[in-house]
Design an enzyme around this catalytic site. Structure first.
Site, PDB file in Angstrom:
ATOM      1  NE  ARG A  89      47.290  36.956  49.632  1.00 41.66           N
ATOM      2  CZ  ARG A  89      45.719  37.478  50.347  1.00 41.66           C
ATOM      3  NH1 ARG A  89      44.692  37.121  51.802  1.00 41.66           N
ATOM      4  NH2 ARG A  89      45.255  38.058  49.938  1.00 41.66           N
ATOM      5  CG  ASP A 146      47.418  39.331  47.331  1.00 42.31           C
ATOM      6  OD1 ASP A 146      47.841  38.307  47.451  1.00 42.31           O
ATOM      7  OD2 ASP A 146      45.880  39.530  47.864  1.00 42.31           O
ATOM      8  CG  LEU A 207      33.718  35.096  39.606  1.00 47.05           C
ATOM      9  CD1 LEU A 207      32.854  35.261  38.636  1.00 47.05           C
ATOM     10  CD2 LEU A 207      34.364  37.332  39.671  1.00 47.05           C
ATOM     11  N   GLY A 208      35.589  35.119  44.501  1.00 46.21           N
ATOM     12  CA  GLY A 208      34.855  34.808  45.682  1.00 46.21           C
ATOM     13  C   GLY A 208      33.889  36.128  46.192  1.00 46.21           C
ATOM     14  CG  ASP A 281      27.610  32.962  52.144  1.00 42.95           C
ATOM     15  OD1 ASP A 281      26.457  32.725  50.854  1.00 42.95           O
ATOM     16  OD2 ASP A 281      27.614  32.631  52.834  1.00 42.95           O
ATOM     17  N   GLY A 331      33.135  31.190  41.812  1.00 44.80           N
ATOM     18  CA  GLY A 331      33.555  30.517  40.414  1.00 44.80           C
ATOM     19  C   GLY A 331      34.100  29.701  40.341  1.00 44.80           C
ATOM     20  CG  ASN A 333      32.357  25.679  44.762  1.00 42.38           C
ATOM     21  OD1 ASN A 333      32.066  24.703  44.965  1.00 42.38           O
ATOM     22  ND2 ASN A 333      33.130  26.800  45.765  1.00 42.38           N
TER      23      ASN A 333
END
Length: 397
Positions: A89, A146, A207-208, A281, A331, A333
């Site tokens: 990556r 990316d 979404l993270g 978080d 996204g 969870n």
């Protein structure tokens, strides 16, 4: 058996996933953390069991050496010859790399030259590439970027309304990130919908802790929320997302900070952490908001508000949407965030079932059958995309 290893090298970490190809079966996965520090942590999962060791790993080359030795010791592979492909990556490919590429000396030089566009990531990615090339010089190595998927954006999407010479001379433009993830979930959505990706208009929400939205039309990225850097777009865990650029000199004047220090605040002390004053978080913020903490609630509202702005503008950009996809840590969870994002989208033809939304991390449709716009959770799999690209390039090389 041919095996491909997908690598994500950070400045002090090395994540890996080993695949049996072309069956795409995951054989093992793990991570080396705290490289360069005395108490480095090596974690590997073998036959479903997680094995963790604390050892001294001074640099990436030793980390790679150790990783390969562990694969032999744990009988994951019989010899190094079984590894026939390595996929790396790489965060920034600029305009130079619109797709994944076979790694040779020139490619490494080009990735290093792009480091000024991604100073935190590209140098670490190159370190990983060099470490593997030194130990396994004859194995096909592939760089997966990316930014590559977003290279299909039209100029109207990627250009900033700045003097055009800035783009020509310095490469100042929108590049977009999380491309490998957006590509994977868009292709998977097409499979789940039973339609060719070429005829779909998709909104993908990665979404993270870092978050980006993409407008994908006909399988191609038309626009995305991140920009020249991953700082742009929606509010994130610690990143501000879009702000008025005039704020930077204003903050410098008011606080006495340098431009570099203000940038540090925008990257590391803003977003949900900045607004809430509590945490970056999302789980902490959801807990606090449930207890009545107004600032935690506000941080979540700002996050959702910015996502709505992109969903609305991208729906207009594509003249409609066939499906909205949620992926990445939040996204996949957070039923809470998905609910907040989906509420109020009925005008677009989004009708979703709150009962179906009460899931974590599993692939499923959330919409009622009659909903014109489908809503899908798709856990992302960037490592698999990397392994697939290695397979393609290996077979053509």
């Amino acid at each position: 058996m041919e095996k491909t290893i997908a690598i994500n090298a950070g400045s002090s970490s090395l994540k890996f996933q080993l695949y049996d190809m072309p069956s795409e079966r995951v054989i093992t996965a793990g991570i080396v953390e705290r490289i360069g520090l005395k108490d480095s942590i090596f974690t590997i999962t073998v036959d479903g069991e997680k094995i963790k060791e604390i050892i001294d790993i001074p640099d990436h080359e030793i980390a790679v050496q150790m990783l390969l030795e562990k694969l032999i010791n744990h009988k994951v592979i019989g010899s190094y010859d079984e590894i026939t492909g390595i996929g790396h990556r790489v965060v920034h490919g600029g305009e130079r790399f619109p797709e994944s590429v076979y790694i040779d000396d020139q490619v490494i030089k080009d990735i290093e030259a792009l480091s000024e566009l991604a100073p935190l990531h590209n140098p670490a990615n190159v370190t990983g590439i060099k470490a593997f090339r030194k130990i396994l010089p004859d194995v096909v190595s592939v760089a997966v970027f990316d930014t590559a998927f977003h290279q299909t954006m039209p100029p109207a999407s990627y250009l900033y309304s700045l003097p055009y010479s800035y783009y020509e001379d310095y490469g100042i433009r929108k590049y977009g990130f999380h491309g490998t993830s957006h590509k994977y979930v868009s292709e998977r959505a097409a499979e789940l919908l039973g339609r060719p990706v070429e005829e779909l208009r998709l909104l993908t929400c990665h979404l993270g802790n870092g978050a980006s939205i993409a407008a994908i039309e006909g399988g191609k990225s038309m626009d995305t929320s991140m920009g020249f850097t991953p700082l742009a777009g929606v509010s994130m865990g610690t990143r501000s997302g879009n702000i008025d650029p005039a704020l930077i000199p204003f903050i410098m004047e008011k606080t006495g900070k340098t431009a570099e220090q203000v940038l540090d605040v925008l990257n590391k002390e803003s977003g949900m952490l900045g607004v809430s004053g509590i945490s970056s978080d999302l789980r902490d913020l959801e807990d606090e908001a449930a207890k009545g903490n107004d600032r935690a609630e506000l941080a979540l509202q700002v996050f959702v508000d910015r996502i709505h702005k992109y969903i609305g503008s991208y729906a207009a950009r594509m003249n409609g949407v066939d499906a909205i996809i949620f992926t990445a840590g939040i996204g996949e969870n957070s039923s809470y965030i998905r609910e907040k994002v989906l509420r109020g989208l009925e005008f677009m033809g989004v009708y979703w079932d709150p009962a179906l939304n009460q899931v974590r991390g599993e692939e499923r449709f959330l919409n009622y059958p009659h909903s014109p716009v489908k809503v899908i959770i798709i856990p992302t799999n960037e490592e698999l995309m990397i392994a697939r690209d290695v397979e393609t390039i290996k077979n053509n090389h």
